[in-house]
Design a protein around this motif. Sequence first.
Motif, PDB file in Angstrom:
ATOM      1  N   TYR A  70      17.167 -51.850  30.010  1.00 34.46           N
ATOM      2  CA  TYR A  70      17.703 -50.455  30.079  1.00 34.46           C
ATOM      3  C   TYR A  70      19.220 -50.379  29.698  1.00 34.46           C
ATOM      4  O   TYR A  70      19.830 -49.695  28.870  1.00 34.46           O
ATOM      5  CB  TYR A  70      17.619 -49.715  31.251  1.00 34.46           C
ATOM      6  N   GLU A 117      18.679 -45.269  23.343  1.00 32.94           N
ATOM      7  CA  GLU A 117      17.798 -44.710  24.294  1.00 32.94           C
ATOM      8  C   GLU A 117      16.809 -43.524  23.786  1.00 32.94           C
ATOM      9  O   GLU A 117      15.576 -43.582  24.406  1.00 32.94           O
ATOM     10  CB  GLU A 117      18.552 -43.680  25.427  1.00 32.94           C
ATOM     11  N   CYS A 164      11.915 -43.985  32.176  1.00 32.82           N
ATOM     12  CA  CYS A 164      13.697 -43.729  32.203  1.00 32.82           C
ATOM     13  C   CYS A 164      13.814 -43.268  30.685  1.00 32.82           C
ATOM     14  O   CYS A 164      14.587 -42.457  30.458  1.00 32.82           O
ATOM     15  CB  CYS A 164      14.466 -45.112  32.583  1.00 32.82           C
TER      16      CYS A 164
END
Length: 652
Positions: A270, A279, A303
Amino acid sequence: MIEQQRQDELLRSQQTSASTPRNVNPNPRQVVQRPIRPPKRAKTSSGRGGVSLAGGRRRTRTEFQEDIVGLGKRTSPVWDHFTIVPEKDDNDVVISLHAVCRHCKNTDYRAEGHYGTSNCRNHLKSCEPYQEWLAKNGDLIGDFNQRKYCSLFAEAIMYHGYPLSMVEHKFTRKLHRYLNPKVKNISRSTITRWCMRKNSKLRKMLFETLKDLDSKVSLTCDIWTACTSRGYLTLTAHYIDKDWCLKSKVLNFCHFPPPSTGHAIYELVYAMIKDWGLESKVMCMTVDNATNNDSMIPLLQECLNGHSSFPCDGAHFHIRCAAHILNLIVKDGLKAIDPAVTLVRDNVKYIDSSEARMNRFRDFVSQIEKPSSLKLWLDIVTRWNSTYLMLKRALHYRPDYTFKLTDREWESVENMASILEPFYEMTNLFSGSDYPTANLYFEQKLEKYWGESSLILSIAAVFDPRHKIPYLKHHFRKVYQSEDEVYQQIERVRTGLVNLFNDYNSQEARFSSNIISEVEKYLESPLHMHGDSKFDILLYWKDQQATYPIMSKIAKDILAIPITTVASESTFSMGGRILNRWRASLLSRHVEALILTRNWLFGYEEEPDEVGLNVGNDLVPDAESHAKGDQGPSGSSSLESGTYFIFKIKVS
């Protein structure tokens, strides 16, 4: 007496403060930074008196000596044709420098740094001896560029995997000086800076490319352990650019210390995605079947879903590596004939272990009815691709050489070789990184693997205009026993395609008023009949953007999905050439820069000596080696027994 001393000190301090200039800092502890400007220089009429300063003051001998000593390196190619001769006074002190032409010997020019090189250059234009030399040797003054030389040397090091210390090798320098006397020797630290500079420049360009991308990005992630016992994690991006060309770029190759848990992988991956600003552009993630990846995927998906919603609520986010699944299947199949394979391997090893035995076998081959120049092939136990090639080569000599196998064992070897052949071809097909592979995948396997990946990859097969739904029906009938099951699977694919279309259509307001769905229009259109074997599916959808604006946008994202982690394994193959037991002290950031820059400059291009068993040996991990940690500390998941059906879509 004491009072008199105090009054004297006070008087002196007042006089000092009164004489202090305004631009002087009264507080000695507070340092004020001011730019230092060199004094202006003006030429003097005196031939040997040095240079006079601004205001008319003549430069002192000490200042002139400092000027001569601080001239630095003469990097201009002009100085290769002149000799610097110092002039000294009676006390053997240098008072001036002169440049004497090496060709005519009788022309004198001043050579201090502030005089420049214009006079020397103008002299060479009229120097007859130099012009004669120039006719024989060519113009070396303007031909050689040291910066270009350093840039090309850095690219050679990154492409071939040469050590950085190569620039300091004695005969490397000797060779380059022979090719061009203008070459200036460089150090390892210098070439390292050139490599890092090129990496930084290309990183900025790739960042801007990904920032302006109008399509989704599919990712592959894998872990590898180097010979130094240090773990490395690589992240690769796959996307189709604005010109409808499939691109595969390695984004990161960084040190990944233990523990290699799913949460640790999630945090690092991430951070990489966030660092590249992706993202909201991630389409899916392709990983192998390790258990830590199974725990990492939900964390990463949750996420990333907070930045931008996935198509169909992320149902297609997790893609399992097809090559790894194939390895698991074949590994189980080879266990059934392990005794026969072991006999063939032992025979080949026995022959290859001695030059005398190899010569006797060569003499034997020359006497058979159909002589052959093919040599025996010794496999790598953990690589089933090489085992297939070993069996195939052994079968070539079966009529004349028995390998101590019985007829029944030979029959088992023949059957297994015929079964492994389509797997071998399919693995080679899946392992491509410069053409779409999502539309080339289709299998019936355990529900654990088939249920998660079959839908999105079946949809990708529908986007092949030569096949569409009829193609799926044909193969579903081979997998499922009843027509009802075939019908259910077809409806599942059709519904998934419609849901995917609705998600994309909701994001494009200008197409929200379409009366006739593009899905039905595309599915009802005739199959694309293409006679050329090299059908370009990306070019087809590029031409169909006006006809199917939403479907073409979906195709741009779907067809970029990699069905294997071979791109990551290819990066590890290059990493193995850079990190070895002779070059184990490289810094991690230098290793990453060398590998990434090579990929950004040359892609996955291989040298001739690298082509061979890359898919079988270096690029595709099998279950056993992965479980032992040969490919990284990610482990391996178990595979239960089951019935498998695999076929390959031929590009024809």
